[in-house]
Design an enzyme around this catalytic site. Structure first.
Site, PDB file in Angstrom:
ATOM      1  CG  ASP A  25      -1.888  -1.128   1.252  1.00 15.16           C
ATOM      2  OD1 ASP A  25      -2.206  -1.641   0.167  1.00 15.16           O
ATOM      3  OD2 ASP A  25      -2.330  -1.502   2.358  1.00 15.16           O
TER       4      ASP A  25
HETATM    5  N1  URA Z   1      -1.258  -6.034   3.673  1.00 13.57           N
HETATM    6  C1  URA Z   1      -1.769  -4.786   3.705  1.00 13.57           C
HETATM    7  O1  URA Z   1      -2.824  -4.571   4.268  1.00 13.57           O
HETATM    8  N2  URA Z   1      -1.098  -3.809   3.102  1.00 13.57           N
HETATM    9  C2  URA Z   1       0.098  -3.989   2.495  1.00 13.57           C
HETATM   10  O2  URA Z   1       0.681  -3.030   1.982  1.00 13.57           O
HETATM   11  C3  URA Z   1       0.628  -5.292   2.471  1.00 13.57           C
HETATM   12  C4  URA Z   1      -0.067  -6.308   3.071  1.00 13.57           C
END
Ligand code: URA
Length: 238
Positions: free
Chosen positions: A102
């Protein structure tokens, strides 16, 4: 591979621009000036442009310490992406992120020119561990760990069993083998906790190099690349 194609693949010039380079005698192969771009060069040939040796490897694997605030995408018209953190040669060679982090997630992001390898690494069937350090806005409990181990049920799918190791009341290490959208955040959400910080510390056999500052990258060593290939071979077919 044809020399003009090689220079193009490295993002150094277009096919037509390369004609000018050859005409002007700016390219040498194993010390000899080459004026014909159609000439085939061996993988291990020493190619120089203006006397400077070129790195002609077409396959590259990169470990990036992803900073917060950068998108995991090949490109975006408005926002900075992880590709903007690498020199242009990686984009030219088709280097792509392996899965996604993310925008606000930090830590280890792999990028590779090997699409097949990337595909295998993110397939849950290959059982490649991804480990995250998560800080949450609550107190982690053994019940949370047990729920993760049983497989958290989310609105659209049930997560595979995951490991939660509690490091401190509000911080845990989570190991998952799949990477669905916002997966770790949603798993904690299902336990009534909001993730306030998420950092990936390892991916399969590779731990984030502690010498890398946020935004910095390095290529994998041959040993690391071999370990990754082995991990991607996994125990099941996709
Ligand atoms: N899980 C998440 O919620 N976000 C990420 O960036 C990676 C794994």
């Amino acid at each position: 591979m044809r020399l003009d194609k090689l220079l193009g693949a490295l993002g150094l010039c277009t096919r037509s621009e390369s004609r000018e380079l050859f005409r002007r005698g700016r390219v040498t192969v194993n010390g000899e000036t080459v004026r014909d771009g159609a000439k085939n060069v061996a993988e291990d040939a020493a190619v120089c442009l203006d006397g400077k040796p070129l790195d002609t490897r077409l396959t590259r694997h990169v470990m990036l310490c992803k900073p917060s605030g950068v998108l995991t995408a090949a490109e975006d018209p408005r926002q900075k992406t992880v590709m903007d953190l690498l020199p242009p040669v990686y984009r030219a060679l088709g280097c792509m992120p392996v899965g996604r982090l993310d925008k606000d997630t930090t830590g280890l992001l792999l990028l590779t020119t090997d699409g097949e390898l990337a595909h295998r690494l993110i397939s849950p069937a290959r059982h490649v561990d991804k480990v995250y350090r998560a800080r949450v806005d609550g107190v982690l409990t053994q019940e949370d760990a047990a729920a993760f181990a049983a497989g958290i049920s989310l609105k659209d799918f049930t997560a595979l069993p995951a490991r939660l190791e509690i490091l401190s009341p509000d911080c845990g290490l989570v190991t998952v083998q799949e990477g669905k959208y916002h997966q770790v955040k949603r798993m904690f959400g299902a336990r009534g906790k909001t993730v306030v910080q998420l950092h990936r510390v390892s991916f399969g056999p590779l731990a984030l190099d502690e010498d890398l500052q946020p935004g910095q990258y390095r290529e994998l060593t041959e040993e690391e690349a071999a370990a990754l290939q082995k991990a991607a071979a996994g125990s099941h077919a996709t």
